[in-house]
Enzyme design. Structure first.
Site: not given
Ligand code: ATP
Ligand code: MG
Length: 486
Positions: A77, A79, A172
Site C-alpha cells: 500500500d 502512504d 521509527d
Molecule cells: P508495512 O509494509 O508493514 O506497511 P510500513 O513501514 O509501511 O510497513 P506502516 O505501519 O504502514 O508500516 O507505517 C507507515 C510508516 O509510518 C512507517 O514506515 C513509519 O515511518 C511510520 N510508523 C508506523 N508505525 C510507527 C511507530 N510505531 N513509530 C514510529 N513510526 C511509525
Molecule cells: Mg504501510
C-alpha cells in the site's frame, strides 16, 4: 542552485555537493542512483501527490512504500505525507474522509485502493507534552475539540503538525523515514536510510531505549521488518529489547492484536515467530505460545502452519486469520482435550471444553475478535468429526461451510505426525471421489467397522453451551492417544 537543478533534471545524485549538513537538509537521491522502477508505483498515489503539489503543498510518497520500492519490491500500500492539514487535503479530493482522533489522517479512495494521507508531524518532547497537557481536552470533550491549537496555530494533540524534517525524526527506523517525490523522481533522506537499505540493516532513529519506551510496539515492528526483509538489526537498536520486552504488556490488547495480524500475514510469519523467540518477545504475545513452541510436536505443527500460510500469501492467495490462530493454539487445545478425555469425558464435549478453556486464557491478553474466534471454534470443532468416518457423517461434513478449512487443518495434523497420514489421504480421496467411490471408502474405513467402547461419563455441572451442541453425536471411535484407528 542551477547546477542542482540540472543535476535533478538529469536524474543525477546531487547529495554530494549539498552545502547543508544532513541533519538540516535531506540527502536528495536522484533516479540514476536509487533506480526505483516507476512501474511499481501506484498511479493513484502519484495522483494524490500531484494534486497536493499543484495546490501549493509539499507531498511525498513515504514510509514502507519507499523502502519497498528501493528494494525493488511492489509495495502493498501507499502512504503520502504532506504539508497540508487534513481539512486542506479533504477539500482537494472527491472521495476523502478524515479518520482517527489521536492521529488524524485522510483516506483518499480510488475504487478499491485507499491512499492514506498524513500531515507532517513533529515529535513532542516531554516539556512540550506538559504544555500540551494543559490544553488537552478532558474525556468527553474529545469529539468536539478535535483540534486544540496553541498561539501559533499548530494543532496540539498527542502530536503537533511539523515540517518534513520533524516528520522524518518521529518515524521509527531509518529505512522507513524516506520520502519519494514522483514529480522529480527523487528520494529525500534525513537519516541515512539509503545507506541502511544498502547495508540491509534496521536502525532506530534516535535513542532506541527512549523510542521503545515511547511505543513498545516498535520492538515487534523491528523484528517483523528484520525477518520479512531479511535485514540484520543494528546492535544498538537490538540491545535494549531484552530488558524492555515486558513493556509489551502495557500495550492495549486491540493494538497488540493488530500487530500480531500484521506479523502473521506479512508472508514471513515463521521467520518472524522464530525471531520473536530469539529476542525473548514471544512471551507476552500469545500467552502459552512459548509453551507450545517448546514441545517438539507443537513447534513442528506451528512451523508447518506458518510456512504454509507464508507460501499462500506470497502466491497472492487469501488466508484466514481464524485458521492461523487456530493453528497457533492447537497444541494447547489438544493437550486439554486429552486431559478431559482421560478424566472420562466423551471426545466431542471434551474438545469443546478444551476449546473454551484455551480461548478464555487468550482473550484477556490478545483481543482476538469474535469473528475470528468463531472460525477457530468451527475449525477445531470439526476435528473430532473428521476423525470418525461412520454413517452419513462424512457426507454431511462435506456440506459444512468450514469443511475446507477443517480438512486443511486435518492435513496439517497428519503432516506434523500427530495423526496417521492415511487419515488425510482418506479424506482427499473422499472429496475427489464420485458417489460409488465414497461409499466404497466408507465401507473400507475401519473406524466405521469397529466403534470404540463407550466410556463412563463422569458427573459434572452442565454449564458450557458449546459442549452440548454436539453432545448428541455418536461417540468418536478414535482413541486420542493413538490417533485415528484407520
Ligand atoms: P508495512 O509494509 O508493514 O506497511 P510500513 O513501514 O509501511 O510497513 P506502516 O505501519 O504502514 O508500516 O507505517 C507507515 C510508516 O509510518 C512507517 O514506515 C513509519 O515511518 C511510520 N510508523 C508506523 N508505525 C510507527 C511507530 N510505531 N513509530 C514510529 N513510526 C511509525
Ligand atoms: Mg504501510
Amino acid at each position: 542552485m542551477i547546477k542542482k537543478l540540472i543535476n535533478r533534471l538529469l536524474g543525477k545524485d546531487d547529495s554530494d555537493d549539498s552545502p547543508e549538513p544532513l541533519a538540516t537538509q535531506p540527502n536528495v537521491i536522484g533516479q540514476a542512483t536509487h533506480g526505483i522502477d516507476p512501474g511499481l508505483i501506484s498511479r493513484n498515489a502519484v495522483r494524490v501527490t500531484d494534486t497536493l503539489q499543484q495546490a501549493g503543498y509539499q507531498a511525498f510518497i513515504v514510509g514502507g512504500a519507499v523502502r519497498d520500492l528501493l528494494l525493488g519490491v511492489a509495495p502493498k500500500d501507499f502512504d503520502v505525507a504532506t504539508s497540508a492539514t487534513p481539512e486542506q487535503v479533504q477539500r482537494l479530493f472527491r472521495r476523502a474522509r478524515i479518520i482517527g482522533r489521536r492521529f488524524q489522517i485522510v483516506h483518499v479512495q480510488f475504487g478499491n485502493e485507499i491512499i492514506e494521507v498524513s500531515t507532517f508531524r513533529a515529535q513532542v518532547d516531554a516539556q512540550d507534552s506538559e504544555k500540551i497537557g494543559a490544553h488537552r481536552p478532558k474525556r468527553g470533550e474529545l469529539d468536539r475539540k478535535t483540534h486544540v491549537t496553541d498561539q501559533s496555530g499548530r494543532v496540539l494533540r498527542d502530536n503537533v503538525w511539523g515540517t518534513q524534517k520533524e516528520d522524518a525524526a518521529r518515524r521509527d527506523f531509518t529505512v522507513n523515514a524516506m520520502y519519494y517525490d514522483p514529480a522529480t523522481q527523487t528520494v529525500h533522506d534525513y537519516h541515512h536510510g539509503w545507506e541502511d537499505i544498502r547495508a540491509r540493516v534496521m536502525r532506530m532513529i534516535g535513542d532506541p531505549t527512549t523510542r521503545y519506551r515511547e511505543d513498545p510496539v516498535r520492538m515487534l515492528r523491528v523484528v517483523r521488518f528484520a525477518a520479512k526483509l531479511e535485514f540484520s538489526i543494528d546492535p544498538a537498536t537490538r540491545a535494549p529489547i531484552e530488558a524492555l520486552a515486558p513493556l509489551i504488556d502495557n500495550v492495549p490488547a486491540a493494538r497488540l492484536f493488530d500487530e500480531m495480524l500484521k506479523l502473521l500475514l506479512c508472508g514471513h510469519a515463521w521467520p518472524c515467530v522464530q525471531r520473536l523467540r530469539t529476542e525473548g518477545l514471544h512471551h507476552g504475545l500469545l500467552p502459552l505460545l512459548d509453551v507450545v513452541l517448546e514441545q517438539p510436536m507443537g513447534e513442528k505443527f506451528v512451523a508447518l502452519a506458518l510456512t504454509n500460510t507464508d507460501t499462500r500469501i506470497r502466491a497472492g492467495k487469501p488466508v484466514s486469520p481464524g485458521f492461523l490462530f487456530a493453528a497457533l493454539l492447537w497444541h494447547l487445545v489438544l493437550e486439554k482435550w486429552r486431559a478431559y478425555q482421560t478424566s472420562g469425558e466423551y471426545p466431542i464435549p471434551a474438545l469443546h471444553l478444551a476449546m473454551n478453556d484455551v480461548l478464555d486464557a487468550q482473550t484477556e491478553k490478545l483481543a482476538i475478535q469474535r469473528r475470528f474466534t468463531a472460525d477457530m471454534k468451527d475449525i477445531w470443532g470439526l476435528q473430532s468429526r473428521l476423525e470418525k468416518r461412520v454413517g452419513r457423517t462424512p457426507f454431511r461434513l462435506l456440506e459444512h461451510p468450514r469443511f475446507r478449512a477443517g480438512y486443511d487443518f486435518l492435513l496439517l495434523r497428519c503432516e506434523s505426525g500427530e495423526l496417521p497420514p492415511e487419515l488425510g489421504q482418506w479424506w482427499t480421496d473422499f472429496i475427489a471421489g464420485d458417489n460409488a467411490a465414497r461409499e466404497s471408502l466408507l465401507a473400507h474405513s475401519s473406524t466405521g467397522a469397529a466403534p470404540a467402547k463407550r466410556r463412563r461419563r463422569p458427573r459434572r455441572p452442565r454449564n458450557k453451551g458449546d459442549a452440548s451442541e454436539n453432545a448428541a453425536e455418536p461417540v468418536s471411535s478414535v482413541q486420542r492417544d493413538t490417533g485415528s484407528s484407520s
